[in-house]
Design a protein around this motif. Structure first.
Motif, PDB file in Angstrom:
ATOM      1  N   PRO A 192       3.775   5.736  -6.956  1.00 50.01           N
ATOM      2  CA  PRO A 192       2.065   4.176  -6.946  1.00 50.01           C
ATOM      3  C   PRO A 192       3.324   2.768  -6.433  1.00 50.01           C
ATOM      4  N   ARG A 207       2.204  -3.214  -7.102  1.00 51.22           N
ATOM      5  CA  ARG A 207       0.505  -3.595  -7.045  1.00 51.22           C
ATOM      6  C   ARG A 207      -0.011  -2.408  -7.964  1.00 51.22           C
ATOM      7  N   GLU A 208      -0.505  -1.406  -7.398  1.00 48.80           N
ATOM      8  CA  GLU A 208      -1.100  -0.609  -8.678  1.00 48.80           C
ATOM      9  C   GLU A 208      -0.327  -0.525  -9.825  1.00 48.80           C
ATOM     10  N   GLN A 232       0.335  -1.073  -0.437  1.00 46.37           N
ATOM     11  CA  GLN A 232       0.033   0.064  -0.039  1.00 46.37           C
ATOM     12  C   GLN A 232       1.138   1.527   0.218  1.00 46.37           C
ATOM     13  N   ARG A 233       0.066   2.446  -0.603  1.00 46.68           N
ATOM     14  CA  ARG A 233       1.177   3.168  -0.726  1.00 46.68           C
ATOM     15  C   ARG A 233       1.668   3.765   1.166  1.00 46.68           C
TER      16      ARG A 233
END
Length: 321
Positions: free
Chosen positions: A233, A236-237, A224-225
């Protein structure tokens, strides 16, 4: 301010502890940090020690044992009595050094027993703000369009940022060439000045430059960020979760320590990591608190050794000096 020599207990623990640990409550516990005093790892260790000392009603002495790429600290705890009174803030080197398949003074995953994960500092790739690439995909296209390899700087050879850069090159087909420096500050300085097109490290050396706009973060290896580089980013994004990577920290003790003692320390560490003050202090240092079971930490170390051994062999990376 946290005392740099010792953290003394403030109250008797409410946490359940096995008889063997209760019986040793008068004996100080050593928390060995394999780096010198004053750095983020040392500070994180002292934050943890302070909270656990208060919770457990015990004296926890933080000892700095720098040297040998964390080998000095690991060796010190590995040779200690297996009673749970010697703990180690263990780093990613416990997984990376065995991946080079060279003789070691201590086999981290055999001579030490994992207690709990502590925190991650995710990797990030950043470019000079003048680079035409505005995204990770544009950067890879730009790299492929260059007549020769594109250099990226890191703080050392054979460390996780170096290996992550090689993994990115392999995964994307981009021609990246590693330039090792003696320290992250020097590697970042030349990237900010435009002497090296890209910089790869964990988030903390470069977050200020990213937020100031002098460097552009393109990809972060966290799931996550991350708060200190929230504009960057994640892998995963960007559709490349296999590029997730972080320098991670945990707590280990001497191999052969009784399972109930390890379980008690695991409980204490995870309780400390749930404390909002502890989490805030760790986050402020760039860490992402993790925690978890001793088994999960053991499995992560083993899996990361397998993962990075493949990168090391494919890129023919020599073991760090």
């Amino acid at each position: 301010m946290i005392n740099r020599r010792a953290v003394v207990a403030g109250s008797i623990a409410s946490l359940a502890m096995p008889a063997v640990v209760r019986a040793q409550s008068a004996q100080p516990v050593r928390l060995v940090v394999p780096y010198g005093p004053g750095g983020s790892t040392d500070t994180a260790g002292r934050v943890l020690a302070e909270r656990m000392a208060s919770d457990l009603g015990r004296t926890i002495v933080v000892e700095n044992r720098p040297g040998g790429g964390t080998m000095v600290g690991m060796l010190n705890v590995a040779k200690s009595k297996p009673d749970g009174n010697s703990l180690l803030v263990m780093t990613t080197t416990a997984a990376l050094l065995p991946a080079f398949d060279v003789p070691l003074q201590v086999e981290p995953q055999k001579d030490l027993a994992a207690v709990s994960q502590l925190a991650d500092i995710p990797c990030v790739l950043a470019v000079n703000a003048n680079n035409p690439a505005k995204t990770f995909a544009e950067f890879i296209d730009w790299v492929k369009a260059q007549p020769g390899p594109v250099h990226y700087s890191t703080s050392s050879s054979g460390g996780l940022p170096h290996l992550w850069g090689e993994l990115i090159a392999t995964r994307t087909g981009g021609k990246l060439q590693h330039i090792p420096y003696k320290a992250a500050a020097e590697a970042l300085r030349d990237a900010v000045a435009g002497h090296v097109p890209a910089f790869v490290d964990v988030t903390t050396p470069v977050d200020g430059q990213i937020n100031a706009g002098t460097m552009r973060g393109l990809i972060c290896g966290a799931p996550q960020r991350v708060a200190n580089v929230s504009s960057v980013p994640t892998a995963r994004e960007l559709g490349v979760p296999e590029l997730e990577a972080a320098v991670y920290f945990g707590v280990a003790t001497t191999a052969g320590t009784p399972a109930d003692v390890i379980a008690a320390w695991n409980t204490a560490i995870n309780a400390a990591l749930k404390d909002e003050t502890v989490r805030t202090r760790l986050t402020g240092l760039g860490f992402v608190p993790t925690g978890g079971t001793a088994d999960a930490y053991t499995q992560r170390l083993a899996a990361e050794t397998v993962r990075w051994r493949k990168v090391i062999k494919a890129a023919k990376i020599p073991p760090p000096v």
